[in-house]
Structure formats: structure tokens, C-alpha cells
Design an enzyme around this catalytic site. Structure first.
Site, PDB file in Angstrom:
ATOM      1  N   TYR A 298       0.826  -1.203   0.000  1.00  8.03           N
ATOM      2  CA  TYR A 298       0.000   0.000   0.000  1.00  8.03           C
ATOM      3  C   TYR A 298       0.865   1.260   0.000  1.00  8.03           C
ATOM      4  CZ  TYR A 298      -4.130  -2.832   1.230  1.00  8.03           C
ATOM      5  OH  TYR A 298      -5.163  -3.747   1.243  1.00  8.03           O
TER       6      TYR A 298
ATOM      7  N   SER B 199     -13.767  -3.183   0.549  1.00  9.48           N
ATOM      8  CA  SER B 199     -14.592  -2.378  -0.375  1.00  9.48           C
ATOM      9  C   SER B 199     -16.081  -2.511  -0.045  1.00  9.48           C
ATOM     10  CB  SER B 199     -14.334  -2.787  -1.833  1.00  9.48           C
ATOM     11  OG  SER B 199     -13.102  -2.284  -2.282  1.00  9.48           O
ATOM     12  N   PRO B 200     -16.471  -2.235   1.206  1.00 10.84           N
ATOM     13  CA  PRO B 200     -17.859  -2.453   1.622  1.00 10.84           C
ATOM     14  C   PRO B 200     -18.863  -1.490   1.006  1.00 10.84           C
ATOM     15  CG  PRO B 200     -16.641  -1.345   3.352  1.00 10.84           C
ATOM     16  CD  PRO B 200     -15.634  -1.749   2.319  1.00 10.84           C
TER      17      PRO B 200
ATOM     18  N   GLY C  49     -18.748  -2.266  -7.494  1.00  7.05           N
ATOM     19  CA  GLY C  49     -18.151  -3.444  -8.116  1.00  7.05           C
ATOM     20  C   GLY C  49     -16.685  -3.490  -7.775  1.00  7.05           C
TER      21      GLY C  49
ATOM     22  N   VAL D 284     -18.457   4.055  -5.648  1.00 10.51           N
ATOM     23  CA  VAL D 284     -19.368   3.683  -4.575  1.00 10.51           C
ATOM     24  C   VAL D 284     -20.814   3.700  -5.064  1.00 10.51           C
ATOM     25  CG1 VAL D 284     -17.806   4.544  -2.794  1.00 10.51           C
ATOM     26  CG2 VAL D 284     -19.552   6.056  -3.731  1.00 10.51           C
ATOM     27  N   PHE D 285     -21.650   2.879  -4.424  1.00  6.11           N
ATOM     28  CA  PHE D 285     -23.076   2.861  -4.768  1.00  6.11           C
ATOM     29  C   PHE D 285     -23.855   3.898  -3.970  1.00  6.11           C
ATOM     30  CE2 PHE D 285     -22.435  -0.523  -1.580  1.00  6.11           C
ATOM     31  CZ  PHE D 285     -23.308  -0.119  -0.582  1.00  6.11           C
TER      32      PHE D 285
END
Length: 306
Positions: free
Chosen positions: A47, A216-217, A221, A226-227
């Protein structure tokens, strides 16, 4: 976390995006997490754009005293080689990576070490040798994997003495094949009914006391954005907003609660660098959605419910 002696929160502070943050920004992020009851941080050797960059920035910014270090569970990962890229679970690579992480983090131990992504050329005897040496020297307390299937874990478990205590897997309301596969089992027309490499990774982890850590909560996808608040998911966000108002929490808390509601006792790995989003997400930690609410979110995310 079974097999570790570690009492862990169900929210984890992921630190993959802190390489370019100031000391005060990093301290503010960690402070917000601690105030919300999050004393578990997630790193990886890769990272930050260069090897151990985020681990190093964390240590520089926090400058933890020995007693402060004892208050935090530090998890990191190894196995991805960025030159290539390729994967390396050799004894030499695992041990060298851990030595680098210890130096970067300015600590004498890693609480949990994960194998980052499966190495197709894995020789489990070498993994076992590395784990034995790292455990006996006190450099690593517990071991796990990331993005591994049931059969890949079984192969490791044939040789590794230590319990595999965690499996970090991508999971969100809109990216949930590890859950949808089980719900759609035996349904011919549904793609997620296919069983790959033993299938049922969530059930497998529950059977073997392996903690699922959801990365990636809030991603729609695979790193596609983000949704939450996205015009691509109007029905889902309508349900989320209604439930957020009902429970008097921010929308991000509902997305968190959808994962923590699952009886597998999962952990949610946050990737945000916003203290406000950490605080908001943590409000979903103890929010127990009803079955009807959980399935309504599941369906609104675009997935079949019989």
C-alpha cells in the site's frame, strides 16, 4: 477472533490511502476511529505506491509509545510483488516482507499477517516454514489469508500448524457473490448458482472459525465507484435513505449494518480517509437490521431473492 486471543471490533480501519496524508490528517483519522471504538488497523506491504509506504507513514504520524501500541491490533499483508505484478508465497518473500513491515511500523510484532492474494505457484510447505519461524520468534501472533477459496485454504491447512483466523474478501450490498451464490443455489438460469472451487466460502469460514473481513464495503463493483448516492442505483439508495431516516443514522451506517447483520460475525474494512465517514460507518456497527430489511436491501442491490 477465534484462535487469536484478540478481542476485535467488527469495524476495521483500512489504511491503504494514507501515503500522501499529513501527520495531523492521519492522527485525526485514527482518533475518529478510536473514538468510535475501532482499535484495529489494516495495512499491506504494497500500500502506498512504494513498498511499506503506508505502514511507514502510519508509524511516523502516530509515534506510538509501547503502551499505545498495545492498545491497537495491527494487521498487514504480504504476497503481492508489484514488479510484474505477480504473487509470491515463498518462505524468503514472506519472511523478508514481515521484516520490512516490522521496521516500517516501528513495532516488534504483527498481530495478524494475511497472505494477500492466492499464489498459483504456492508451495504450502514453504508457507508453513515461514509461519513457524515468524510465530516462534514472536514476530507474528496470528495468520490468515485474503481472497482465498475453500480449497486454497484447505491446501494451506494441510501443512500449516497455525489456525487460519481470517479471510479478507470483497463484499458489499452490490458486490456479494459470496452470499448470492448460496441464495441462488440450484437455480439453473442464475450465474451465481455455479459452484466454483468448492463454493460456499462464507459457510466454510463459519464452519472453521475463520473471520470474514469485508473489503470495499461501499464499492458498487471491483473499484467501479461507490453505490451510495450513485444515480446508477436509485432503488437501492431509496431503500437506504428510508432506513437511515428510520434509524436516525447516516446512509453509510446502513451499508455497514447490512454486512455486520450477517450471523457470520464479519468485520467491515473501511477504506476511507474521511474521519466523518469513519464515524458514520461505525454507527452501523451495532445496528441490527430485521430480516425483511436485510433482504429488501439485498433485492434492491439487484440480486434475486426467491
Amino acid at each position: 477472533m477465534p484462535g487469536t486471543g484478540i478481542l476485535a471490533p467488527n469495524i476495521v480501519l483500512g489504511l491503504m490511502r494514507i501515503a500522501d496524508k499529513t501527520d495531523e490528517e492521519i492522527r485525526g483519522l485514527v482518533r475518529a476511529a478510536r473514538d468510535a471504538g475501532i482499535d484495529f488497523v489494516d495495512h499491506a506491504d504494497i500500500y502506498g505506491g512504494e513498498l511499506h509506504a503506508c505502514e511507514r507513514r502510519f508509524a511516523e504520524a502516530m509515534a506510538l509509545s509501547p503502551s499505545q501500541r498495545d492498545e491497537i491490533t495491527i494487521q498487514t499483508k504480504t504476497g503481492i510483488v508489484t514488479d510484474g505484478p505477480y504473487y509470491d508465497f515463498s518462505y524468503e518473500h514472506i519472511v523478508k516482507s514481515v521484516e520490512g513491515s516490522l521496521a516500517a511500523l516501528r513495532t516488534d510484532r504483527i498481530d495478524i499477517l494475511l497472505l494477500h492474494r492466492p499464489d498459483a505457484l504456492v508451495e504450502p510447505e514453504e508457507v508453513a516454514r515461514a509461519f513457524d519461524e515468524l510465530e516462534s520468534s514472536g514476530k507474528v501472533r496470528a495468520f490468515g489469508v485474503s481472497n482465498h477459496t475453500p480449497r486454497q485454504i484447505d491446501l494451506l491447512r494441510k501443512y500449516v500448524r497455525q489456525p487460519i483466523v481470517a479471510n479478507q474478501l470483497q463484499l458489499s450490498i452490490t458486490h456479494e457473490p459470496i452470499i448470492a451464490q448460496g441464495v441462488a443455489a440450484n437455480m439453473l438460469a442464475e450465474q451465481q448458482s455455479a459452484t466454483l472451487d468448492g463454493g460456499g466460502i462464507v459457510d466454510y469460514c463459519r464452519l472453521h472459525d475463520i473471520t470474514v473481513q469485508a473489503w470495499s464495503p461501499f464499492q458498487a463493483g471491483f473499484f467501479t465507484g461507490v453505490f451510495l448516492g450513485s444515480p446508477d442505483y436509485p432503488e437501492l439508495n431509496s431503500v437506504i435513505d428510508r432506513l437511515a431516516a428510520q434509524y436516525d443514522v447516516p446512509a453509510i451506517a446502513i451499508a455497514t449494518a447490512w454486512i455486520t447483520r450477517h450471523p457470520a460475525r464479519m468485520q467491515v474494512v473501511l477504506g476511507t480517509t474521511s474521519p466523518e465517514r469513519v464515524t458514520g460507518a461505525a454507527q452501523g456497527s451495532d445496528l441490527r437490521l430485521t430480516r425483511a430489511e436485510w433482504y429488501e436491501l439485498f433485492r434492491a442491490g439487484g440480486h434475486l431473492v426467491p
